[in-house]
Design an enzyme around this catalytic site. Structure first.
Site, PDB file in Angstrom:
ATOM      1  N   GLY A 211      -0.703   4.501   0.147  1.00 31.21           N
ATOM      2  CA  GLY A 211      -0.802   4.184  -1.312  1.00 31.21           C
ATOM      3  C   GLY A 211      -2.236   4.289  -1.695  1.00 31.21           C
ATOM      4  O   GLY A 211      -2.513   4.641  -2.958  1.00 31.21           O
ATOM      5  N   CYS A 212      -3.250   3.861  -0.941  1.00 25.74           N
ATOM      6  CA  CYS A 212      -4.499   3.660  -1.696  1.00 25.74           C
ATOM      7  C   CYS A 212      -5.114   4.965  -1.683  1.00 25.74           C
ATOM      8  O   CYS A 212      -6.062   5.398  -2.776  1.00 25.74           O
ATOM      9  CB  CYS A 212      -5.311   2.794  -0.438  1.00 25.74           C
ATOM     10  SG  CYS A 212      -4.783   1.201  -0.279  1.00 25.74           S
ATOM     11  N   THR A 213      -4.737   6.163  -0.858  1.00 20.50           N
ATOM     12  CA  THR A 213      -5.275   7.302  -0.971  1.00 20.50           C
ATOM     13  C   THR A 213      -4.550   8.033  -2.571  1.00 20.50           C
ATOM     14  O   THR A 213      -5.209   8.418  -3.163  1.00 20.50           O
ATOM     15  CB  THR A 213      -4.839   8.185   0.114  1.00 20.50           C
ATOM     16  OG1 THR A 213      -5.444   7.746   1.345  1.00 20.50           O
ATOM     17  CG2 THR A 213      -5.312   9.729  -0.036  1.00 20.50           C
TER      18      THR A 213
ATOM     19  N   CYS B  47       0.850  -1.168   0.114  1.00 17.96           N
ATOM     20  CA  CYS B  47      -0.232  -0.038  -0.066  1.00 17.96           C
ATOM     21  C   CYS B  47       0.855   1.300  -0.103  1.00 17.96           C
ATOM     22  O   CYS B  47       0.151   2.423  -0.448  1.00 17.96           O
ATOM     23  CB  CYS B  47      -1.051  -0.172   1.207  1.00 17.96           C
ATOM     24  SG  CYS B  47      -2.560   0.791   0.881  1.00 17.96           S
TER      25      CYS B  47
END
Length: 195
Positions: free
Chosen positions: A93-95, A24
């Site tokens: 990372g997801c953001t 992530c």
């Protein structure tokens, strides 16, 4: 239990947490970080049915959305659909990945791409993530991992691996990304949608 057993268990949990964080948070090009590349046709993981590949029929799953609505994937035929799996709402990372898709939204819409993000968090977590970053696309609640399993996406503990699938207008898989660079993902999707 012996202290050695406790230590081994704690080490195993720590390694699992590190593996999840690496998926992530590491930038592309960093050791162990993701790289943006499509899957090669015919690539199989030993011991399972292998990943979906271009030309495969997309699984006809029903998406349960963050707002309680449901959408059957087959009802979207005639449109290109990005189904992207990510580990966890509101992590670095997801953001980055979600914001990239948000920032490229006009171009994705212009190319006729519908976007559905999928992770194992619940509806409230998804709603909070959408509100915080003003995401213009729905998030799919996959708490039991059924959607991930239908797309052959590995679960690491309770978290889906970061993988993406572009479903073509005919309902077949057009492109697959088994490794995703969160920063470059929107551009890669746009290129594939236009091809």
């Amino acid at each position: 239990m012996t202290s050695t057993t406790h230590l081994a268990r704690a080490l195993g949990l720590a390694l699992a947490a590190l593996a999840l964080a690496a998926g992530c948070d590491k930038p592309a090009g960093a050791p162990g970080g993701p790289a943006e590349k499509p899957a090669a046709a015919g690539t199989l993981d030993p011991g399972d049915a292998g990943p979906l590949k271009p030309g495969d029929a997309a699984p006809d799953v029903t998406f349960k959305l963050h707002d309680g609505k449901e959408v059957k994937l087959s009802s979207l035929r005639g449109k290109q659909v990005l189904v992207y799996f990510y580990p966890k709402d509101d992590t670095p990372g997801c953001t980055i990945q979600a914001k990239g898709l948000r920032d490229g939204w006009a171009d994705l819409q212009g190319a006729g791409v519908e976007v559905y993000g999928v992770s194992t968090q619940g509806a409230q977590s998804h709603a909070d993530f959408i509100a915080k970053y003003e995401l213009p696309f729905p998030l799919v609640v996959d708490e039991d991992g059924a959607v991930a399993r239908a797309f052959h996406v590995p679960l690491r503990g309770d978290f889906a691996s970061r993988q993406s699938f572009l479903v073509g207008k005919d309902g077949t898989i057009k492109q697959v990304w088994l490794e995703v660079d969160p920063k470059e993902h929107a551009a890669a999707i746009l290129d594939a949608a236009k091809s």
